[in-house]
Motif scaffolding. Structure first.
Motif, mmCIF file in Angstrom:
data_model
loop_
_atom_site.group_PDB
_atom_site.id
_atom_site.type_symbol
_atom_site.label_atom_id
_atom_site.label_comp_id
_atom_site.label_asym_id
_atom_site.label_seq_id
_atom_site.Cartn_x
_atom_site.Cartn_y
_atom_site.Cartn_z
ATOM 1 N N SER A 1 0.842 -1.213 0.000
ATOM 2 C CA SER A 1 0.000 0.000 0.000
ATOM 3 C C SER A 1 0.866 1.248 0.000
ATOM 4 N N VAL A 2 1.954 1.209 0.758
ATOM 5 C CA VAL A 2 2.833 2.377 0.829
ATOM 6 C C VAL A 2 3.392 2.689 -0.556
ATOM 7 N N LEU B 1 -3.916 17.658 -1.274
ATOM 8 C CA LEU B 1 -3.807 17.800 0.179
ATOM 9 C C LEU B 1 -4.419 16.589 0.895
ATOM 10 N N ASP B 2 -5.534 16.092 0.366
ATOM 11 C CA ASP B 2 -6.162 14.896 0.948
ATOM 12 C C ASP B 2 -5.243 13.678 0.820
ATOM 13 N N MET B 3 -4.631 13.555 -0.356
ATOM 14 C CA MET B 3 -3.714 12.422 -0.581
ATOM 15 C C MET B 3 -2.525 12.477 0.386
ATOM 16 N N LEU B 4 -1.993 13.694 0.560
ATOM 17 C CA LEU B 4 -0.864 13.868 1.476
ATOM 18 C C LEU B 4 -1.251 13.504 2.904
ATOM 19 N N ALA B 5 -2.437 13.943 3.308
ATOM 20 C CA ALA B 5 -2.895 13.667 4.675
ATOM 21 C C ALA B 5 -3.090 12.166 4.865
ATOM 22 N N ALA B 6 -3.692 11.508 3.860
ATOM 23 C CA ALA B 6 -3.943 10.067 3.965
ATOM 24 C C ALA B 6 -2.622 9.300 4.020
ATOM 25 N N PHE B 7 -1.665 9.727 3.205
ATOM 26 C CA PHE B 7 -0.373 9.047 3.202
ATOM 27 C C PHE B 7 0.326 9.231 4.547
ATOM 28 N N GLY B 8 0.273 10.443 5.085
ATOM 29 C CA GLY B 8 0.874 10.727 6.385
ATOM 30 C C GLY B 8 0.287 9.861 7.491
ATOM 31 N N LYS B 9 -1.019 9.592 7.395
ATOM 32 C CA LYS B 9 -1.675 8.737 8.402
ATOM 33 C C LYS B 9 -1.235 7.285 8.265
#
Length: 333
Positions: free
Chosen positions: A78-79, A273-281
Motif C-alpha cells: 500500500s505504501v 492535500l487529501d492524498m498527502l494527509a492520507a499518506f501521512g496517516k
C-alpha cells in the motif's frame, strides 16, 4: 543462620540411603525446594526487582510514545502504491500549475500566486522523485518487516510496563510476609502461596518480558542491517517533505476568507492535500525515523539491552514461583 542450616540439611540428605521414596519419585526441584528460606528469596527478588526497575524505566516513555504512533502493521504494498500515485499527482501539477485553475481567467491569476505555487510544486516533485527509488528496492521492505515485528510487541506495552513497574514497586509488602509464612502453620503457608500467585498474576512479568523481548529482538535485527543508514536518510527526507509540502501548498493555494467567498480552492489542490494527509496517516515517517534512529543508537547492544530487562523480570517470576512451590511442599509435610 538460615544459610548454615541449609548447608547442614543438604549434607544430611546426601547421606541418606537412595531408598528414600519422597525424593526419588519427586521431580528434582522438589528435593531442592525446602532448602529455600525467606532470606534467600527476599535477597534474590529484591536484587532482581531493582535491576528490572532500573532497566525498564528508561525505555517506558519511548515505547509508550511509539506504541501510540505505530498502532497497526505497515503494508509496504500500500505504501508503494500510495507513494507512486502521490508522486505522479505532484509531477502533473508541477508541470502545468495554471491548468488546475481551469478557465478562471485573470481574477484567479491575481488571487493565487501561480508562479510561486508552481515553483513550490516543482521543488516538491524533485525531492519526492529522489526519495522514491529507495522505496522500490528490497531494503525498506526488510526493515519494515522488522518494524512490524516490533509493532506487535508495542501493542499495549505502555500499560504493560506501567502495571509491572507498579507491582515491582509493591514487592516489598509481599516479601515482608515471607519469613512468617516459612516458619508458620499450614494455613499460613497456603495463604502465602495464594498471595504469591495473585501477585504474579497482577504483575504481568511474563507479558511484559515477552513484549520487551520482541521489541528488542526486532531492533537488534534492524541494527544489524547494512541498509539502516541509507533507509534512515530516506525516511528523514520523506518525513521533512510530508511535514513541509502541505503547509506550503495551503499557504499559497488556500485563499483568504474574503476571496474564498467567491473562489473555491481548486479541486486538484484539495485532492493533493487529501492524498498527502492520507499518506501521512498510513505511513508515519517521523515515528519510523525514531525507530530507526533508536536501532542505530543501540547498535550491537540491542539484545543485551533487552536482556537487561527480561533477565531480572524472569528471575523475579522464577524465584517467587520456587518459593510458592517450597511453601506448598512444606505445607504437605
Amino acid at each position: 543462620g538460615g544459610h548454615e542450616a541449609g548447608k547442614r540439611k543438604s549434607s544430611e540428605s546426601t547421606q541418606r540411603p537412595r531408598a528414600d521414596i519422597s525424593c526419588s519419585t519427586m521431580a528434582m526441584p522438589c528435593c531442592a525446594m525446602p532448602m529455600l528460606d525467606a532470606d534467600a528469596v527476599s535477597t534474590q527478588v529484591e536484587a532482581a526487582t531493582k535491576q528490572a526497575i532500573d532497566a525498564l524505566e528508561p525505555v517506558q516513555e519511548k515505547f509508550t510514545e511509539l506504541s501510540a504512533q505505530l498502532t497497526a502493521p505497515i503494508s509496504m504494498e500500500s505504501v508503494k502504491t500510495s507513494i507512486s500515485s502521490l508522486t505522479s499527482e505532484v509531477k502533473a501539477l508541477a508541470a502545468d500549475p495554471s491548468a488546475m485553475f481551469g478557465a478562471g481567467g485573470c481574477i484567479i491569476g491575481c488571487v493565487f500566486p501561480i508562479e510561486q505555487l508552481g515553483a513550490a510544486l516543482k521543488d516538491a516533485s524533485a525531492i519526492i522523485s529522489e526519495i522514491v527509488p529507495s522505496f522500490t528496492g528490497g531494503s525498506v521492505d526488510r526493515l519494515i518487516a522488522y518494524v512490524n515485528e516490533m509493532i506487535e510487541g508495542l501493542q499495549g506495552v505502555g500499560e504493560s510496563i506501567a502495571t509491572t513497574l507498579k507491582s515491582l514497586g509493591d514487592v516489598g509488602g509481599l516479601l515482608g510476609k515471607l519469613s512468617g509464612a516459612f516458619s508458620g502453620d499450614k494455613a499460613g503457608k497456603l495463604k502465602m502461596v495464594e498471595d504469591i500467585e495473585l501477585f504474579l498474576e497482577g504483575a504481568q512479568l511474563k507479558v511484559t518480558s515477552k513484549k520487551i523481548d520482541s521489541i528488542f529482538g526486532a531492533l537488534g535485527r534492524m541494527a544489524k542491517s547494512a541498509d539502516l543508514e541509507k533507509v534512515l536518510k530516506s525516511f528523514i527526507a520523506l518525513g521533512k517533505w510530508l511535514a513541509e509540502v502541505p503547509a506550503k501548498i495551503k499557504e499559497l493555494a488556500v485563499p483568504n476568507m474574503l476571496v474564498s467567498l467567491c473562489i473555491k480552492v481548486p479541486e486538484a489542490i484539495t485532492k493533493l492535500l487529501d492524498m498527502l494527509a492520507a499518506f501521512g496517516k498510513m505511513f508515519d515517517a517521523a515515528a519510523l525515523t525514531k525507530v530507526f534512529e533508536y536501532a542505530k543508537e543501540l547498535g550491537s547492544s540491542a539484545s543485551s539491552t533487552g536482556m537487561a530487562i527480561t533477565g531480572p523480570l524472569e528471575a523475579v517470576e522464577k524465584t517467587l514461583r520456587s518459593a510458592a512451590t517450597a511453601l506448598g511442599f512444606s505445607a504437605k509435610m
